[in-house]
Design a protein around this motif. Structure first.
Motif, PDB file in Angstrom:
ATOM      1  N   SER A 156       0.830  -1.202   0.000  1.00 34.63           N
ATOM      2  CA  SER A 156       0.000   0.000   0.000  1.00 34.63           C
ATOM      3  C   SER A 156       0.867   1.255   0.000  1.00 34.63           C
ATOM      4  O   SER A 156       0.470   2.295  -0.535  1.00 34.63           O
ATOM      5  CB  SER A 156      -0.935  -0.002   1.214  1.00 34.63           C
ATOM      6  OG  SER A 156      -0.226   0.235   2.418  1.00 34.63           O
ATOM      7  N   TYR A 157       2.055   1.160   0.593  1.00 36.31           N
ATOM      8  CA  TYR A 157       3.012   2.277   0.580  1.00 36.31           C
ATOM      9  C   TYR A 157       3.407   2.608  -0.859  1.00 36.31           C
ATOM     10  O   TYR A 157       3.392   3.785  -1.269  1.00 36.31           O
ATOM     11  CB  TYR A 157       4.228   1.901   1.416  1.00 36.31           C
ATOM     12  CG  TYR A 157       5.432   2.789   1.264  1.00 36.31           C
ATOM     13  CD1 TYR A 157       5.532   4.001   1.949  1.00 36.31           C
ATOM     14  CD2 TYR A 157       6.499   2.406   0.445  1.00 36.31           C
ATOM     15  CE1 TYR A 157       6.655   4.809   1.814  1.00 36.31           C
ATOM     16  CE2 TYR A 157       7.625   3.213   0.308  1.00 36.31           C
ATOM     17  CZ  TYR A 157       7.691   4.401   0.992  1.00 36.31           C
ATOM     18  OH  TYR A 157       8.802   5.196   0.856  1.00 36.31           O
ATOM     19  N   SER A 158       3.754   1.598  -1.636  1.00 35.48           N
ATOM     20  CA  SER A 158       4.118   1.820  -3.038  1.00 35.48           C
ATOM     21  C   SER A 158       2.944   2.380  -3.831  1.00 35.48           C
ATOM     22  O   SER A 158       3.117   3.265  -4.679  1.00 35.48           O
ATOM     23  CB  SER A 158       4.603   0.510  -3.676  1.00 35.48           C
ATOM     24  OG  SER A 158       5.757   0.025  -3.029  1.00 35.48           O
ATOM     25  N   LEU A 159       1.753   1.882  -3.564  1.00 36.04           N
ATOM     26  CA  LEU A 159       0.560   2.375  -4.251  1.00 36.04           C
ATOM     27  C   LEU A 159       0.287   3.840  -3.911  1.00 36.04           C
ATOM     28  O   LEU A 159      -0.079   4.631  -4.792  1.00 36.04           O
ATOM     29  CB  LEU A 159      -0.655   1.512  -3.883  1.00 36.04           C
ATOM     30  CG  LEU A 159      -0.729   0.144  -4.554  1.00 36.04           C
ATOM     31  CD1 LEU A 159      -1.750  -0.744  -3.861  1.00 36.04           C
ATOM     32  CD2 LEU A 159      -1.090   0.299  -6.034  1.00 36.04           C
ATOM     33  N   ASP A 160       0.455   4.206  -2.644  1.00 36.94           N
ATOM     34  CA  ASP A 160       0.230   5.591  -2.233  1.00 36.94           C
ATOM     35  C   ASP A 160       1.220   6.535  -2.908  1.00 36.94           C
ATOM     36  O   ASP A 160       0.865   7.654  -3.295  1.00 36.94           O
ATOM     37  CB  ASP A 160       0.338   5.725  -0.710  1.00 36.94           C
ATOM     38  CG  ASP A 160      -0.920   5.260   0.004  1.00 36.94           C
ATOM     39  OD1 ASP A 160      -1.953   5.057  -0.673  1.00 36.94           O
ATOM     40  OD2 ASP A 160      -0.874   5.091   1.237  1.00 36.94           O
TER      41      ASP A 160
END
Length: 202
Positions: free
Chosen positions: A134-138
């Motif tokens: 989710s960090y990469s997606l954000d």
């Protein structure tokens, strides 16, 4: 190590007591070390999985942020997704697929069988896998800036209070708390104690 055990109580008292004698940077490093110790108490070998997820998503996050090229940004996002889901899928579903394939072949009367690998599911793998992803997606969606300090990002991934039981924390909530000095008030201390004892009661 489980939360409702005397081992964890001793661990928590040591970590909490030492924490207050350190400055902000050392507090973060101490919490990271404690988080790795907490996870290693279950099986130290699976620390390598956390390290892989941490390294891959830290690197991908920086590359996504540094590029304005849509194809490059998408390439590094897919690297993050594929690595994380491959690790999760292997440990969570490998035995299931092997057993299902063996049963399917037995129905077709083919003399083929596969031995179950008896792969152990690492504790908390779903939580930290989806958290790093989710960090990469954000970052890809430009909702957050990448964490430049590798060790602060590692703490975001491995922070022991939510490592094995969740919830999945978004980077924009937790990383800011890691990066900035924290001041504990008496009211917050009482509230935290209440939540801990209420959770143990439940």
């Amino acid at each position: 190590m489980i939360f409702n055990s005397y081992t964890f109580l001793f661990f928590f008292v040591v970590v909490f007591s030492t924490y207050f004698f350190l400055d902000h940077k050392k507090q973060n490093r101490w919490l990271l070390l404690a988080s790795y110790w907490f996870y290693a108490a279950w099986d130290w070998r699976f620390l390598s999985l956390i390290w892989i997820s941490t390294g891959v998503d830290y690197f991908c996050g920086l590359k996504i942020s540094q590029s304005d090229n849509a194809a490059t940004r998408k390439r590094f996002l897919w690297i993050s997704i594929i690595v994380n889901l491959t690790l999760l899928g292997f440990f969570k579903y490998c035995n299931f697929f092997v057993e299902s394939l063996t049963q399917l072949l037995s129905l077709s009367a083919l003399p083929v069988s596969f031995q179950s690998l008896n792969i152990i599911l690492p504790v908390g793998i779903s939580f930290y896998t989806f958290q790093t992803m989710s960090y990469s997606l954000d970052i890809y969606q430009r909702k957050v800036e990448p964490c430049r300090d590798f060790w602060d990002f590692a703490l975001f991934v491995a922070f022991f209070p939510q490592l094995v039981a969740g919830p999945i924390e978004r980077a924009r909530n937790l990383i800011k708390q890691i990066q900035h000095p924290r001041i504990l008030s008496l009211d917050q201390f009482y509230e935290g104690c209440f939540l801990i004892f209420w959770g143990l009661f439940q």
